[in-house]
Design a protein around this motif. Structure first.
Motif, PDB file in Angstrom:
ATOM      1  N   ILE A 326       0.786  -1.095  -0.133  1.00  0.00           N
ATOM      2  CA  ILE A 326       0.070  -0.012   0.020  1.00  0.00           C
ATOM      3  C   ILE A 326       0.947   1.282  -0.217  1.00  0.00           C
ATOM      4  CG2 ILE A 326      -1.715   1.311   1.233  1.00  0.00           C
ATOM      5  CD1 ILE A 326      -2.631  -1.551   2.394  1.00  0.00           C
ATOM      6  N   ALA A 327       1.976   1.261   0.895  1.00  0.00           N
ATOM      7  CA  ALA A 327       2.815   2.635   0.911  1.00  0.00           C
ATOM      8  C   ALA A 327       3.532   2.771  -0.415  1.00  0.00           C
ATOM      9  CB  ALA A 327       3.823   2.140   2.062  1.00  0.00           C
ATOM     10  N   TYR A 328       3.966   1.778  -1.114  1.00  0.00           N
ATOM     11  CA  TYR A 328       4.558   1.952  -2.458  1.00  0.00           C
ATOM     12  C   TYR A 328       3.624   2.499  -3.618  1.00  0.00           C
ATOM     13  CZ  TYR A 328       8.598  -0.821  -1.128  1.00  0.00           C
ATOM     14  OH  TYR A 328       9.639  -1.287  -0.576  1.00  0.00           O
ATOM     15  N   ILE A 329       2.338   2.084  -3.421  1.00  0.00           N
ATOM     16  CA  ILE A 329       1.386   2.797  -4.347  1.00  0.00           C
ATOM     17  C   ILE A 329       1.430   4.039  -4.146  1.00  0.00           C
ATOM     18  CG2 ILE A 329      -1.044   2.865  -5.235  1.00  0.00           C
ATOM     19  CD1 ILE A 329      -0.735  -0.437  -4.648  1.00  0.00           C
ATOM     20  N   VAL A 330       1.200   4.547  -2.937  1.00  0.00           N
ATOM     21  CA  VAL A 330       0.947   6.041  -2.629  1.00  0.00           C
ATOM     22  C   VAL A 330       2.229   6.441  -2.895  1.00  0.00           C
ATOM     23  CG1 VAL A 330       0.458   7.532  -0.807  1.00  0.00           C
ATOM     24  CG2 VAL A 330      -0.824   5.370  -0.777  1.00  0.00           C
ATOM     25  N   LEU A 331       3.475   6.091  -2.630  1.00  0.00           N
ATOM     26  CA  LEU A 331       4.731   6.831  -3.091  1.00  0.00           C
ATOM     27  C   LEU A 331       4.803   7.115  -4.465  1.00  0.00           C
ATOM     28  CD1 LEU A 331       7.403   7.876  -1.857  1.00  0.00           C
ATOM     29  CD2 LEU A 331       8.198   5.517  -1.969  1.00  0.00           C
ATOM     30  N   ALA A 332       4.510   5.891  -5.252  1.00  0.00           N
ATOM     31  CA  ALA A 332       4.727   5.896  -6.623  1.00  0.00           C
ATOM     32  C   ALA A 332       3.662   7.139  -7.187  1.00  0.00           C
ATOM     33  CB  ALA A 332       4.273   4.734  -7.216  1.00  0.00           C
ATOM     34  N   GLN A 336       5.131  10.449  -9.176  1.00  0.00           N
ATOM     35  CA  GLN A 336       4.824  10.768 -10.380  1.00  0.00           C
ATOM     36  C   GLN A 336       3.832  12.105 -10.408  1.00  0.00           C
ATOM     37  OE1 GLN A 336       2.079   7.678 -11.716  1.00  0.00           O
ATOM     38  NE2 GLN A 336       1.713   8.458 -13.914  1.00  0.00           N
ATOM     39  N   GLY A 337       3.372  12.475  -9.296  1.00  0.00           N
ATOM     40  CA  GLY A 337       2.552  13.765  -9.468  1.00  0.00           C
ATOM     41  C   GLY A 337       3.467  14.903  -8.900  1.00  0.00           C
ATOM     42  N   GLN A 338       4.983  14.554  -8.789  1.00  0.00           N
ATOM     43  CA  GLN A 338       5.827  15.862  -8.318  1.00  0.00           C
ATOM     44  C   GLN A 338       5.361  16.343  -7.096  1.00  0.00           C
ATOM     45  OE1 GLN A 338       9.320  16.947 -10.010  1.00  0.00           O
ATOM     46  NE2 GLN A 338       9.034  14.849 -10.157  1.00  0.00           N
ATOM     47  N   ALA A 339       4.940  15.570  -6.119  1.00  0.00           N
ATOM     48  CA  ALA A 339       4.310  16.064  -4.888  1.00  0.00           C
ATOM     49  C   ALA A 339       5.581  16.831  -4.064  1.00  0.00           C
ATOM     50  CB  ALA A 339       3.763  15.259  -4.120  1.00  0.00           C
ATOM     51  N   ALA A 340       5.047  17.516  -3.063  1.00  0.00           N
ATOM     52  CA  ALA A 340       6.134  18.352  -2.202  1.00  0.00           C
ATOM     53  C   ALA A 340       7.039  17.380  -1.565  1.00  0.00           C
ATOM     54  CB  ALA A 340       5.238  19.086  -1.159  1.00  0.00           C
ATOM     55  N   THR A 341       8.154  17.848  -1.345  1.00  0.00           N
ATOM     56  CA  THR A 341       9.321  16.922  -0.842  1.00  0.00           C
ATOM     57  C   THR A 341       8.953  16.242   0.444  1.00  0.00           C
ATOM     58  OG1 THR A 341      10.938  18.094  -1.980  1.00  0.00           O
ATOM     59  CG2 THR A 341      11.786  16.520  -0.430  1.00  0.00           C
ATOM     60  N   LEU A 342       8.383  16.904   1.320  1.00  0.00           N
ATOM     61  CA  LEU A 342       7.897  16.642   2.666  1.00  0.00           C
ATOM     62  C   LEU A 342       6.950  15.553   2.851  1.00  0.00           C
ATOM     63  CD1 LEU A 342       8.246  16.958   5.932  1.00  0.00           C
ATOM     64  CD2 LEU A 342       6.320  18.745   5.638  1.00  0.00           C
ATOM     65  N   PHE A 347       6.158   9.382   3.264  1.00  0.00           N
ATOM     66  CA  PHE A 347       5.776   8.025   3.055  1.00  0.00           C
ATOM     67  C   PHE A 347       6.875   7.148   2.764  1.00  0.00           C
ATOM     68  CE2 PHE A 347       1.641   9.683   2.433  1.00  0.00           C
ATOM     69  CZ  PHE A 347       0.790   8.701   2.371  1.00  0.00           C
ATOM     70  N   VAL A 348       8.249   7.758   2.395  1.00  0.00           N
ATOM     71  CA  VAL A 348       9.382   6.961   2.524  1.00  0.00           C
ATOM     72  C   VAL A 348       9.838   6.317   3.685  1.00  0.00           C
ATOM     73  CG1 VAL A 348      12.043   7.129   2.170  1.00  0.00           C
ATOM     74  CG2 VAL A 348      10.686   8.126   0.417  1.00  0.00           C
ATOM     75  N   LEU A 349       9.627   7.407   4.888  1.00  0.00           N
ATOM     76  CA  LEU A 349       9.791   6.900   6.222  1.00  0.00           C
ATOM     77  C   LEU A 349       8.823   5.916   6.614  1.00  0.00           C
ATOM     78  CD1 LEU A 349      10.911  10.521   7.728  1.00  0.00           C
ATOM     79  CD2 LEU A 349      12.289   8.507   6.833  1.00  0.00           C
ATOM     80  N   LEU A 350       7.563   6.116   6.302  1.00  0.00           N
ATOM     81  CA  LEU A 350       6.554   5.082   6.527  1.00  0.00           C
ATOM     82  C   LEU A 350       7.042   3.697   5.808  1.00  0.00           C
ATOM     83  CD1 LEU A 350       3.630   4.253   7.598  1.00  0.00           C
ATOM     84  CD2 LEU A 350       2.710   4.792   5.502  1.00  0.00           C
ATOM     85  N   ALA A 351       7.451   3.579   4.685  1.00  0.00           N
ATOM     86  CA  ALA A 351       7.885   2.323   4.218  1.00  0.00           C
ATOM     87  C   ALA A 351       9.051   1.788   4.806  1.00  0.00           C
ATOM     88  CB  ALA A 351       8.186   2.783   2.761  1.00  0.00           C
ATOM     89  N   ILE A 352      10.145   2.695   5.148  1.00  0.00           N
ATOM     90  CA  ILE A 352      11.143   2.243   6.166  1.00  0.00           C
ATOM     91  C   ILE A 352      10.681   1.672   7.428  1.00  0.00           C
ATOM     92  CG2 ILE A 352      13.271   2.823   7.550  1.00  0.00           C
ATOM     93  CD1 ILE A 352      13.600   2.813   4.365  1.00  0.00           C
ATOM     94  N   PRO A 410       9.407   2.071 -10.778  1.00  0.00           N
ATOM     95  CA  PRO A 410       9.642   0.752 -10.286  1.00  0.00           C
ATOM     96  C   PRO A 410       9.013   0.571  -9.063  1.00  0.00           C
ATOM     97  CG  PRO A 410      11.614   1.935 -10.928  1.00  0.00           C
ATOM     98  CD  PRO A 410      10.541   2.721 -11.107  1.00  0.00           C
ATOM     99  N   PHE A 411       8.260   1.326  -8.493  1.00  0.00           N
ATOM    100  CA  PHE A 411       7.646   1.273  -7.340  1.00  0.00           C
ATOM    101  C   PHE A 411       6.346   0.601  -7.254  1.00  0.00           C
ATOM    102  CE2 PHE A 411      10.640   4.386  -5.544  1.00  0.00           C
ATOM    103  CZ  PHE A 411      11.155   3.834  -4.748  1.00  0.00           C
ATOM    104  N   TYR A 412       5.698   0.560  -8.656  1.00  0.00           N
ATOM    105  CA  TYR A 412       4.506  -0.125  -8.844  1.00  0.00           C
ATOM    106  C   TYR A 412       4.869  -1.569  -8.748  1.00  0.00           C
ATOM    107  CZ  TYR A 412       1.917   4.232 -10.042  1.00  0.00           C
ATOM    108  OH  TYR A 412       1.377   5.274 -10.064  1.00  0.00           O
ATOM    109  N   PHE A 413       5.989  -1.952  -9.428  1.00  0.00           N
ATOM    110  CA  PHE A 413       6.441  -3.484  -9.432  1.00  0.00           C
ATOM    111  C   PHE A 413       6.527  -3.879  -7.982  1.00  0.00           C
ATOM    112  CE2 PHE A 413       8.258  -1.974 -13.819  1.00  0.00           C
ATOM    113  CZ  PHE A 413       7.618  -2.741 -14.567  1.00  0.00           C
ATOM    114  N   TYR A 414       7.166  -3.027  -7.216  1.00  0.00           N
ATOM    115  CA  TYR A 414       7.742  -3.376  -5.812  1.00  0.00           C
ATOM    116  C   TYR A 414       6.346  -3.905  -5.187  1.00  0.00           C
ATOM    117  CZ  TYR A 414      12.154  -1.672  -7.452  1.00  0.00           C
ATOM    118  OH  TYR A 414      13.190  -1.205  -8.032  1.00  0.00           O
TER     119      TYR A 414
END
Length: 447
Positions: A326-332, A336-342, A347-352, A410-414
């Motif tokens: 689930i986290a990867y789909i949101v991150l991808a 893709q939408g060039q969202a804010a870095t924060l 979501f990177v930290l959530l996946a970690i 690649p995050f969709y594949f993961y």
């Protein structure tokens, strides 16, 4: 049951911590590339193919290290393998630091991988074999804790060294020699694994080690259990690992090892700078994100150590695989939408956090538990070779895929891989918490 025995807990934790320094060096060699890549791209004029191969060359060395360590572990003992790994860590750190060209650097990173591969097999195996059943999961997770401490400290050092100019990467790699020497000195003090000593016919030495670990009745009971599990055993070859009686455990071990890598999280660890660069973050922010990743990784590994012997291995694996998907789909979608870095950082930290609490420690615990005594060294090496093959495939392909599909692709594949992993764990992985290694073997073989 083992809970009626008394144990020398301070001694058990002490030798587990020393063995787990191999995990710290694993974390160092694994993480140092994230901070060094921006400098190495310039120093060696790397394209996407060479960037992936340079990063993945560690994994190729790991495969060799696992194969060497499996033989050493079964023939000469766990301790000698740890001594050799420490020496290789020290030499390769200095070798990378003083590399004159790309060929020398990759050769030295390959050598570092040999040390990582040996430690990734031997440290958790050794800890599992000296730990009583009810704390085995926690103690093997100490190895994962030192891995993440190694990652965090390395990311912090990289961040502090980044202002030192274009040659900063040499210091990033060279400083690995310091913990390598400390590991080498500590391993010289460790006792040999009692389970290996019994297999080698050195029963008196095994009994002495077991008496140091716990009460006389614990030593006697454990010695009896080890003997029973080794009855009729001979030194095993790789062919023995695929015999019908142990094949189910080997299939589970190999699949979990591949899954832990192909789930994609190590792209975040190794290519954090690439991911954040794709949304406009400068070098300082990129390296700061690697530090945040290290902090979250450490905090949630501590949570995992607290829970792995309470919640059990299987529930943690199920939650982790589905949560990552689930986290990867949101991150991808955010990338893709060039969202804010924060927002991307959250979501990177959530996946970690999900990975550090579940897949990261639990797979290592299971690999150290599920194989029978007489083939544990060889079978563990087969599973961990599969793990490093998975790691190489992952980190080699990411720069190439990202250049063709965009960093988000690649995050969709993961996400799909994690979803498939969820179903595999649900149907094929059995719970192992609270059982001795010998009880697990009896359940596996039907004795």
């Amino acid at each position: 049951m083992e809970n009626k025995f008394t144990f020398n807990n301070g001694y058990i934790v002490g030798i587990s911590l020393i063995s787990a320094l191999g995990g710290y060096l694993f974390g160092f060699d694994f993480a140092v590339i994230a901070g060094a890549l921006p400098f190495l791209r310039e120093a060696f004029a790397l394209d996407a193919w060479w960037e992936g191969f340079l990063t993945g060359s560690l994994a190729l060395g790991c495969i060799v290290g696992c194969l060497i360590a499996g033989r050493i572990a079964d023939q000469y003992g766990r301790k000698l393998g740890l001594v050799l790994a420490a020496a290789i860590f020290a030499a390769s750190s200095l070798g990378m630091a003083f590399s004159a060209n790309l060929t020398v650097f990759i050769a030295m990173r390959f050598a570092a991988g040999i040390g990582v591969g040996m430690a990734s097999l031997l440290s958790p195996m050794y800890i599992a074999e000296v730990s009583p059943a009810q704390v085995r999961g926690r103690n093997v997770a100490i190895n994962q804790l030192t891995v993440v401490i190694g990652i965090l400290v390395t990311n912090l050092v990289n961040y502090l060294l980044a202002d030192g100019g274009s040659e900063s990467w040499r210091w990033m790699f060279g400083l690995g020699a310091v913990p390598s020497v400390l590991f080498f000195l500590g391993v010289l003090w460790l006792p040999e694994s009692p389970r290996w000593l019994v297999k080698a016919g050195r029963q008196e030495q095994a009994a002495k080690v077991l008496h140091k670990l716990g009460s006389p009745d614990y030593a006697e009971s454990t010695l009896s259990g080890i003997h029973q599990s080794l009855q009729g055993g001979v030194r095993q070859s790789f062919r023995a690992v695929f015999e019908k009686s142990v094949r189910p455990a080997v299939i589970v071990g190999i699949t979990l090892a591949l899954f832990q890598q192909l789930c994609g999280i190590n792209v975040v660890f190794n290519y954090a700078s690439t991911i954040f660069e794709s949304v406009g973050a400068d070098l300082d922010r990129q390296l700061l994100e690697t530090v945040a990743i290290g902090v979250v990784n450490l905090l949630f590994t501590l949570v995992a150590m607290w829970q792995v012997d309470k919640l059990g291995r299987r529930p943690l694996m199920l939650v982790g695989s589905l949560g990552l998907s689930i986290a990867y789909i949101v991150l991808a979608l955010l990338l893709q939408g060039q969202a804010a870095t924060l927002l991307i950082s959250l979501f990177v930290l959530l996946a970690i956090a999900i990975y550090a609490t579940t897949l990261a420690p639990v797979v290592w615990v299971l690999i150290s538990e599920i194989f029978p005594n007489k083939i544990r060294g060889t079978a563990s090496s087969v599973a961990i070779v599969a793990l490093w093959i998975g790691y190489f495939i992952l980190v080699f392909t990411f720069p190439i895929l990202a250049s063709k599909l965009g960093t988000f692709g690649p995050f969709y594949f993961y996400a799909v891989i994690c979803f498939l992993g969820f179903w595999f764990v649900r149907y094929r992985v059995k719970e192992t918490k609270g059982k001795t290694l010998e009880e697990l073997e009896a359940n596996l073989t039907g004795h």
